[in-house]
Design a protein around this motif. Sequence first.
Motif, PDB file in Angstrom:
ATOM      1  N   GLY A  88      37.851  50.207  34.094  1.00  0.00           N
ATOM      2  CA  GLY A  88      37.137  50.647  35.290  1.00  0.00           C
ATOM      3  C   GLY A  88      36.452  49.529  36.046  1.00  0.00           C
ATOM      4  N   LYS A  89      36.648  48.284  35.618  1.00  0.00           N
ATOM      5  CA  LYS A  89      35.920  47.189  36.266  1.00  0.00           C
ATOM      6  C   LYS A  89      36.401  46.966  37.703  1.00  0.00           C
ATOM      7  CE  LYS A  89      38.676  43.727  33.713  1.00  0.00           C
ATOM      8  NZ  LYS A  89      39.850  44.604  33.595  1.00  0.00           N
ATOM      9  N   SER A  90      37.724  47.039  37.940  1.00  0.00           N
ATOM     10  CA  SER A  90      38.221  46.901  39.318  1.00  0.00           C
ATOM     11  C   SER A  90      37.782  48.080  40.172  1.00  0.00           C
ATOM     12  CB  SER A  90      39.748  46.805  39.333  1.00  0.00           C
ATOM     13  OG  SER A  90      40.164  45.529  38.941  1.00  0.00           O
ATOM     14  N   THR A  91      37.823  49.265  39.611  1.00  0.00           N
ATOM     15  CA  THR A  91      37.403  50.453  40.357  1.00  0.00           C
ATOM     16  C   THR A  91      35.945  50.317  40.788  1.00  0.00           C
ATOM     17  OG1 THR A  91      38.912  51.772  39.025  1.00  0.00           O
ATOM     18  CG2 THR A  91      37.261  52.967  40.284  1.00  0.00           C
ATOM     19  N   PHE A  92      35.110  49.850  39.855  1.00  0.00           N
ATOM     20  CA  PHE A  92      33.694  49.673  40.192  1.00  0.00           C
ATOM     21  C   PHE A  92      33.533  48.660  41.336  1.00  0.00           C
ATOM     22  CE2 PHE A  92      29.682  47.359  39.651  1.00  0.00           C
ATOM     23  CZ  PHE A  92      28.815  48.390  39.941  1.00  0.00           C
ATOM     24  N   ASP A 135      38.548  40.393  42.888  1.00  0.00           N
ATOM     25  CA  ASP A 135      39.245  41.329  42.000  1.00  0.00           C
ATOM     26  C   ASP A 135      40.387  40.605  41.291  1.00  0.00           C
ATOM     27  OD1 ASP A 135      40.209  43.484  40.685  1.00  0.00           O
ATOM     28  OD2 ASP A 135      40.838  44.612  42.467  1.00  0.00           O
ATOM     29  N   GLU A 136      40.131  40.101  40.114  1.00  0.00           N
ATOM     30  CA  GLU A 136      41.107  39.333  39.340  1.00  0.00           C
ATOM     31  C   GLU A 136      41.835  38.301  40.207  1.00  0.00           C
ATOM     32  OE1 GLU A 136      43.437  41.221  36.451  1.00  0.00           O
ATOM     33  OE2 GLU A 136      42.176  42.997  36.301  1.00  0.00           O
ATOM     34  N   PRO A 137      41.082  37.359  40.792  1.00  0.00           N
ATOM     35  CA  PRO A 137      41.670  36.469  41.797  1.00  0.00           C
ATOM     36  C   PRO A 137      42.739  35.520  41.255  1.00  0.00           C
ATOM     37  CG  PRO A 137      39.477  35.738  41.205  1.00  0.00           C
ATOM     38  CD  PRO A 137      39.650  37.082  40.582  1.00  0.00           C
ATOM     39  N   THR A 138      42.779  35.324  39.944  1.00  0.00           N
ATOM     40  CA  THR A 138      43.762  34.358  39.428  1.00  0.00           C
ATOM     41  C   THR A 138      44.829  35.018  38.556  1.00  0.00           C
ATOM     42  OG1 THR A 138      42.325  33.884  37.536  1.00  0.00           O
ATOM     43  CG2 THR A 138      42.113  32.445  39.447  1.00  0.00           C
ATOM     44  N   VAL A 157      38.235  39.462  47.799  1.00  0.00           N
ATOM     45  CA  VAL A 157      39.453  38.706  47.501  1.00  0.00           C
ATOM     46  C   VAL A 157      40.243  39.511  46.481  1.00  0.00           C
ATOM     47  CG1 VAL A 157      40.342  36.580  46.486  1.00  0.00           C
ATOM     48  CG2 VAL A 157      38.369  36.498  48.011  1.00  0.00           C
ATOM     49  N   PHE A 158      41.541  39.680  46.770  1.00  0.00           N
ATOM     50  CA  PHE A 158      42.353  40.597  45.968  1.00  0.00           C
ATOM     51  C   PHE A 158      43.235  39.847  44.971  1.00  0.00           C
ATOM     52  CE2 PHE A 158      41.368  42.623  49.942  1.00  0.00           C
ATOM     53  CZ  PHE A 158      41.096  43.938  49.602  1.00  0.00           C
ATOM     54  N   GLN A 159      43.644  40.580  43.950  1.00  0.00           N
ATOM     55  CA  GLN A 159      44.530  39.993  42.951  1.00  0.00           C
ATOM     56  C   GLN A 159      45.820  39.491  43.595  1.00  0.00           C
ATOM     57  OE1 GLN A 159      45.469  42.704  39.777  1.00  0.00           O
ATOM     58  NE2 GLN A 159      46.765  41.244  38.727  1.00  0.00           N
TER      59      GLN A 159
END
Lengths: 293, 254
Positions: free
Chosen positions: B43-47, B175-178, B96-98
Amino acid sequence: MTGNADIVAVPVRHYGRWVGAAVVIALLVVLVYGFSQGNIDYGTTWQYFTADTIVSGMWNTLLISLLAQALGVGLGVVAAVMRTSKNPVTSAVAWFYIWFFRGTPVLVQLLVWYNLSLVFPTIGLPGIASWDTNSLMTPFLAALLGLGINEGAYMAEIVRAGIGSVDHGQTEAAHALGLSPTKTMRRIVLPQAMRVIIPPTGNEFINMLKTSSLAYAVQFDELLLSAVGIYSSNLMVIELLFTVSLWYLVLTSVFSVGQYYLERRFSRGTSRATRSRGLLGQVAANLRLGRTR
Amino acid sequence: MTGPMVEARGVRKYYGSLQVLRGIDLDVAEGEVMCLVGPSGSGKSTFLRCINHLERLDGGTLRVRGRLVGFEERKGKLYEMREREIASQRLDIGMVFQRFNLFPHMTALQNVMEAPVQVRREKTAAARKRALDLLERVGLADKCGAYPGMLSGGQQQRVAIARALAMEPKLMLFDEPTSALDPELVGEVLDVMRQLAESGMTMVVVTHEMGFAREVGDSMVFMDQGVVVESGSPKDVLSNPQHARTQAFLSKVL
């Protein structure tokens, strides 16, 4: 074979292609010979190709097709955006428009526009101004409304498919930057959707060039009606129909070339392959017989 | 400004009957770099996406700079915001998106200029100058005319960071940029993020880069199954995890 020597090998021989080509040419010869021996006066076909009436009909066909297609694209974009709207009223209106105009014959639609006075004898704002529908609804206007509004329903589905093809991440990125929904659609989604929208739109336009011949039913002076006018007096029906068919072929060929360049323009930034080959190179590649591709 | 930059209280989120966030409480202070870690599906990305209302929360409250996100409170009643109000609320928050999500039909420069010109109505010349500065800051001044398709993943992500910074946000979400990058390209993006952190930007970073979290992060939050399991300074959480679930997760990723 060792080291850095280039490979020298006998390419795969495609004997089947040569046989196929021979069969196709033979059939073509038979067909052309048959038509040339038939009871058709090709001299007449050629003679009328550049006749004033036919040429002016051709220009009218071109004009009505361009305008009706433009109207169709405009309506299609609006209807597609409405259709994807969260507002249920907007979405339902667009759904009904598409359902109704795709579902009824375009010939009937043309005739209804032309005979609109049966329903509304006058058009205007009550108490301010009013016009006689019959004098307002010229053959040109009836043809434009009939063809354009019908086309809009088809274009709406094409545009909707284009919008759907754009990655949802694009919308999210635009929203995250603070772009409003309208700006997101106009600046980000639609330009990317164009790549998917243009090929079928070219197809629709080529269809429109020929469908516009139905406008002869509302007395619009397009290509087919100009031929009808001539053959009803000289009775050279097939000859004149061949004349107009030749013109339709010319028009569709010209626009196929235009479509090629339009597609190339809108694939900018997404695909690198399209740049490599020019139009003639493409044609040559399609015609090439002996080589493998 | 007093009070935290982000204040979450009991944030809940459902996808249908699936509860992905089960009451998240956390504060992000101004200038803080918070790293959210945890297994996928935690749920970390959702948050993170709730913070700028890309996802609408179903319960609890979430405030950015003291203002409720996506809702307005009047006389004790909540009103949902209109799209336009949400858009204006997002101006303070960069994301910033994955998968970068650069606009492929625009050059790097046009990507960075788009929002300042279209949203803030900046003059083209001024926006262009600032965009060039930003691209230089992420080390891509020479790539301003390139389309995203011609750039490597690391370069694309750096353009995406410049694009988000162009709106001069007060808060940056990563959001998980790398995660979508080839291993040898991860470093260049983390370097840009490190510089950004040093400049004092408030950042919430969902990441699997524990080295980055330890070195740059001020705090670390470990989430699992929609709850915050453990939080604290990155050093404490990484080297001395208290909870069994944290221990199990870290033993797999470290």
